[in-house]
Design a protein around this motif. Sequence first.
Motif, mmCIF file in Angstrom:
data_model
loop_
_atom_site.group_PDB
_atom_site.id
_atom_site.type_symbol
_atom_site.label_atom_id
_atom_site.label_comp_id
_atom_site.label_asym_id
_atom_site.label_seq_id
_atom_site.Cartn_x
_atom_site.Cartn_y
_atom_site.Cartn_z
ATOM 1 N N ALA A 23 0.817 -1.215 0.000
ATOM 2 C CA ALA A 23 0.000 0.000 0.000
ATOM 3 C C ALA A 23 0.852 1.266 0.000
ATOM 4 O O ALA A 23 0.357 2.342 -0.341
ATOM 5 N N THR A 24 2.124 1.130 0.353
ATOM 6 C CA THR A 24 2.973 2.325 0.480
ATOM 7 C C THR A 24 4.164 2.271 -0.479
ATOM 8 O O THR A 24 4.085 2.798 -1.582
ATOM 9 N N THR A 25 5.236 1.615 -0.091
ATOM 10 C CA THR A 25 6.488 1.697 -0.845
ATOM 11 C C THR A 25 6.607 0.733 -2.019
ATOM 12 O O THR A 25 7.432 0.942 -2.902
ATOM 13 N N LEU A 26 5.804 -0.330 -2.048
ATOM 14 C CA LEU A 26 5.916 -1.336 -3.121
ATOM 15 C C LEU A 26 4.567 -1.607 -3.788
ATOM 16 O O LEU A 26 4.102 -2.744 -3.820
ATOM 17 N N PRO A 27 3.938 -0.580 -4.361
ATOM 18 C CA PRO A 27 2.604 -0.787 -4.940
ATOM 19 C C PRO A 27 2.586 -1.799 -6.087
ATOM 20 O O PRO A 27 1.566 -2.431 -6.330
ATOM 21 N N ASP A 28 3.705 -1.959 -6.782
ATOM 22 C CA ASP A 28 3.777 -2.904 -7.898
ATOM 23 C C ASP A 28 4.393 -4.237 -7.490
ATOM 24 O O ASP A 28 4.657 -5.086 -8.340
ATOM 25 N N GLY A 29 4.648 -4.407 -6.198
ATOM 26 C CA GLY A 29 5.257 -5.642 -5.721
ATOM 27 C C GLY A 29 6.769 -5.515 -5.616
ATOM 28 O O GLY A 29 7.357 -4.494 -5.974
ATOM 29 N N LEU A 30 7.390 -6.558 -5.115
ATOM 30 C CA LEU A 30 8.835 -6.585 -4.921
ATOM 31 C C LEU A 30 9.496 -7.139 -6.185
ATOM 32 O O LEU A 30 9.196 -8.253 -6.606
ATOM 33 N N PRO A 31 10.407 -6.372 -6.785
ATOM 34 C CA PRO A 31 11.059 -6.853 -8.010
ATOM 35 C C PRO A 31 11.961 -8.068 -7.759
ATOM 36 O O PRO A 31 12.544 -8.219 -6.678
ATOM 37 N N THR A 32 12.120 -8.894 -8.758
ATOM 38 C CA THR A 32 13.012 -10.048 -8.686
ATOM 39 C C THR A 32 14.426 -9.590 -8.335
ATOM 40 O O THR A 32 14.926 -8.617 -8.899
ATOM 41 N N GLY A 33 15.025 -10.306 -7.381
ATOM 42 C CA GLY A 33 16.392 -9.999 -6.959
ATOM 43 C C GLY A 33 16.493 -8.990 -5.839
ATOM 44 O O GLY A 33 17.577 -8.754 -5.313
ATOM 45 N N GLN A 34 15.382 -8.389 -5.447
ATOM 46 C CA GLN A 34 15.390 -7.406 -4.369
ATOM 47 C C GLN A 34 14.890 -8.037 -3.074
ATOM 48 O O GLN A 34 14.360 -9.139 -3.078
ATOM 49 N N ALA A 35 15.054 -7.322 -1.957
ATOM 50 C CA ALA A 35 14.651 -7.843 -0.651
ATOM 51 C C ALA A 35 14.096 -6.722 0.215
ATOM 52 O O ALA A 35 14.480 -5.558 0.070
ATOM 53 N N VAL A 36 13.214 -7.108 1.131
ATOM 54 C CA VAL A 36 12.608 -6.175 2.074
ATOM 55 C C VAL A 36 12.284 -6.958 3.348
ATOM 56 O O VAL A 36 12.026 -8.157 3.299
ATOM 57 N N ALA A 37 12.303 -6.278 4.490
ATOM 58 C CA ALA A 37 12.066 -6.954 5.772
ATOM 59 C C ALA A 37 10.716 -6.587 6.365
ATOM 60 O O ALA A 37 10.211 -5.481 6.168
ATOM 61 N N THR A 38 10.158 -7.564 7.104
ATOM 62 C CA THR A 38 8.966 -7.335 7.913
ATOM 63 C C THR A 38 9.181 -8.021 9.261
ATOM 64 O O THR A 38 10.148 -8.757 9.454
#
Length: 175
Positions: free
Chosen positions: A55-70
């Motif tokens: 809803a905020t920083t990744l409206p199009d989803g996480l691109p292949t090869g990238q990473a994000v934490a929750t």
Amino acid sequence: MSDPIEIVRGDITEQHVDAIVNAANSSLLGGGGVDGAIHRRGGPAILDACRELRATTLPDGLPTGQAVATTAGDLPAEWVIHTVGPVWSSTEDRTELLQNAYRSSLRVARELGVTTVAFPAISAGVYGWPMDDAARVAVSTVRAVLAASIGPVETVRFVLFSDEAYAAFRSAAGE
């Protein structure tokens, strides 16, 4: 110095580490395999955090090869680092994207200040990457990143669910 890489046969959702890596799909909204297991065991807090990212920083989803934490929700880890590995192709070399999934995950781990990280065999399940090659890419990439970086990550544990994956990663690590 001892080898910072550990290879274990087991369930990544049961690992007592600072962060576990999720072989996610780009939607970040759960799926099958490791992704589904992490979302089921971690409870609704992980999905809520992923929905917030979408809803905020990744409206199009996480691109292949990238990473994000929750958050890791109800898992024994503190964090889940979501990364999207590439779908294997027999006609296009996507090795760089697979390497980037490991590199990006370790960068996020450093940013979080974690010392222990558990990885699955990224892209080697439903994404079809041949297990021996997935293991070779994973181990060599992680070794290179750890050798070149100064930071808090001290141990990387590959947690493999199948005997085939466990054997392939042990071989790639020279065990």
